[in-house]
Design an enzyme around this catalytic site. Sequence first.
Site, PDB file in Angstrom:
ATOM      1  N   ARG A 232       0.888  -1.027  -0.047  1.00  8.26           N
ATOM      2  CA  ARG A 232      -0.004   0.040  -0.045  1.00  8.26           C
ATOM      3  C   ARG A 232       0.919   1.191  -0.063  1.00  8.26           C
ATOM      4  O   ARG A 232       1.847   1.279   0.648  1.00  8.26           O
ATOM      5  CB  ARG A 232      -1.069  -0.065   1.363  1.00  8.26           C
ATOM      6  CG  ARG A 232      -2.118  -0.992   1.103  1.00  8.26           C
ATOM      7  CD  ARG A 232      -3.224  -0.529   0.105  1.00  8.26           C
ATOM      8  NE  ARG A 232      -4.455  -1.452   0.063  1.00  8.26           N
ATOM      9  CZ  ARG A 232      -4.581  -2.397  -0.632  1.00  8.26           C
ATOM     10  NH1 ARG A 232      -3.420  -2.702  -1.464  1.00  8.26           N
ATOM     11  NH2 ARG A 232      -5.495  -3.024  -0.767  1.00  8.26           N
ATOM     12  N   GLU A 262      -4.085   7.590  -4.669  1.00 11.85           N
ATOM     13  CA  GLU A 262      -4.352   7.124  -5.813  1.00 11.85           C
ATOM     14  C   GLU A 262      -5.378   7.590  -6.659  1.00 11.85           C
ATOM     15  O   GLU A 262      -6.730   7.560  -6.079  1.00 11.85           O
ATOM     16  CB  GLU A 262      -4.561   5.643  -5.971  1.00 11.85           C
ATOM     17  CG  GLU A 262      -3.270   4.976  -5.188  1.00 11.85           C
ATOM     18  CD  GLU A 262      -3.391   3.168  -5.311  1.00 11.85           C
ATOM     19  OE1 GLU A 262      -4.063   2.856  -5.682  1.00 11.85           O
ATOM     20  OE2 GLU A 262      -2.348   2.851  -4.658  1.00 11.85           O
ATOM     21  N   HIS A 281      -1.292   0.560  -9.702  1.00 16.23           N
ATOM     22  CA  HIS A 281      -2.188  -0.629  -8.766  1.00 16.23           C
ATOM     23  C   HIS A 281      -2.610  -1.492  -9.741  1.00 16.23           C
ATOM     24  O   HIS A 281      -3.894  -1.925  -9.748  1.00 16.23           O
ATOM     25  CB  HIS A 281      -3.296   0.121  -7.985  1.00 16.23           C
ATOM     26  CG  HIS A 281      -3.617  -0.427  -6.835  1.00 16.23           C
ATOM     27  ND1 HIS A 281      -3.630   0.065  -5.623  1.00 16.23           N
ATOM     28  CD2 HIS A 281      -3.477  -1.841  -6.606  1.00 16.23           C
ATOM     29  CE1 HIS A 281      -3.826  -0.834  -4.744  1.00 16.23           C
ATOM     30  NE2 HIS A 281      -3.816  -2.109  -5.138  1.00 16.23           N
ATOM     31  N   ILE A 283      -0.532  -4.805 -10.975  1.00 13.88           N
ATOM     32  CA  ILE A 283      -0.064  -6.040 -11.175  1.00 13.88           C
ATOM     33  C   ILE A 283      -0.698  -7.066 -10.607  1.00 13.88           C
ATOM     34  O   ILE A 283      -0.642  -8.148 -10.993  1.00 13.88           O
ATOM     35  CB  ILE A 283       1.293  -5.893 -10.613  1.00 13.88           C
ATOM     36  CG1 ILE A 283       1.453  -5.283  -9.162  1.00 13.88           C
ATOM     37  CG2 ILE A 283       2.373  -5.208 -11.448  1.00 13.88           C
ATOM     38  CD1 ILE A 283       2.608  -5.899  -8.399  1.00 13.88           C
TER      39      ILE A 283
END
Length: 319
Positions: A232, A262, A281, A283
């Site tokens: 995170r 984000e 964010h 993968i």
Amino acid sequence: MSKKRVVCTASIDDEAVEILSQQLTCELLPDTSVETLMNALDDTVAIVCRGEGKVPAEIIDAATDLRVIGRPGAGYDSVDVEAATRRAIPVVLAPVGGFAVAEGAVAMLLTLIKNLPQADEWVKTGQWSQRYCTPCGDLTGHTLGIVGFGRIGQHLARLVQPFDLRTVAYDTQVPADAMAELGVEKVDLETLLAQSDYVSLHVPLLAETKGLITAARLAQMKRGAILINTSRGGVVESLDVIAAALSSGQLGGVGFDVFPDEPPDHKHPLFRHERCLCAPHYIGLSTLAWSRICCTMAAGMNAVLRGEKPEFCINPQVL
Ligand code: NAD
């Protein structure tokens, strides 16, 4: 009377929609804001909290029909679990896609170690002789430090086993013998930072892990070490301290899939640094992982609605 519904703050896999539709009307909200969710609480017995969506206490307290909250993934910091537990609402997770995150951490690490983005550019822009100017690194013979040795950290340790490298890990809960089974040495955080050439973060975002990687801790790392964060964004103090450590050469590269905010401000100086490799964010969202995650979450939410136990629940005491 209208059919009870499940509202999703962002889209989920079609198969999971089918599973949820066995008992409920499934509705995708037009945006991820708390305000939109607040306006959609009538007849809502289930919420899927995805993307930038959040389920704070004010939603949980206002959602009088709410019986279950689903989180497609392993992290649950976007849901106020304490408020859900107070109202005896189970928060169902689906921590079954960690393999994709571990694969992504390896991909980011090797991409940085092998300078692949730059090497690709050298060939395509006629800079062939750059091959003599920039050293190409190795995973073999080096030390990898894994911060947080849960599902993903352990999967990463398994993935790197064929490389001839030393792996150390820091985790407040996992005992040394469990680490030793995977050929990993248990160390404290200071030792990990001081001895690792590559550090990969896999702790959840909790009060104790928020801002864990501070400027002072970056300074404790080996000069030129590579930092990978797929956990995170908030586990790192700020993008500013990372940019400063990259500019000074204290960090030799960073691979970030997650960010404190984000999406992050893409104009931040960090993103102009050639040793900063990023993914949005992304993968953990491999095709197989996403399908497994959504279907596991949907099956767990259905189980709760039937009065049965879900496979994964963060507050099982309410079941
Ligand atoms: P997990 O719960 O299996 O493992 C987390 C580990 O961290 C545990 O072993 C725990 O003991 C350890 N830990 C907790 N607090 C700590 C502390 N203060 N110091 C050291 N260790 C501590 O979780 P997981 O499935 O391995 O996932 C890890 C995190 O990765 C999730 O919480 C989530 O935030 C993140 N994640 C990201 C993506 C992505 O798409 N990038 C996908 C899945 C999960």
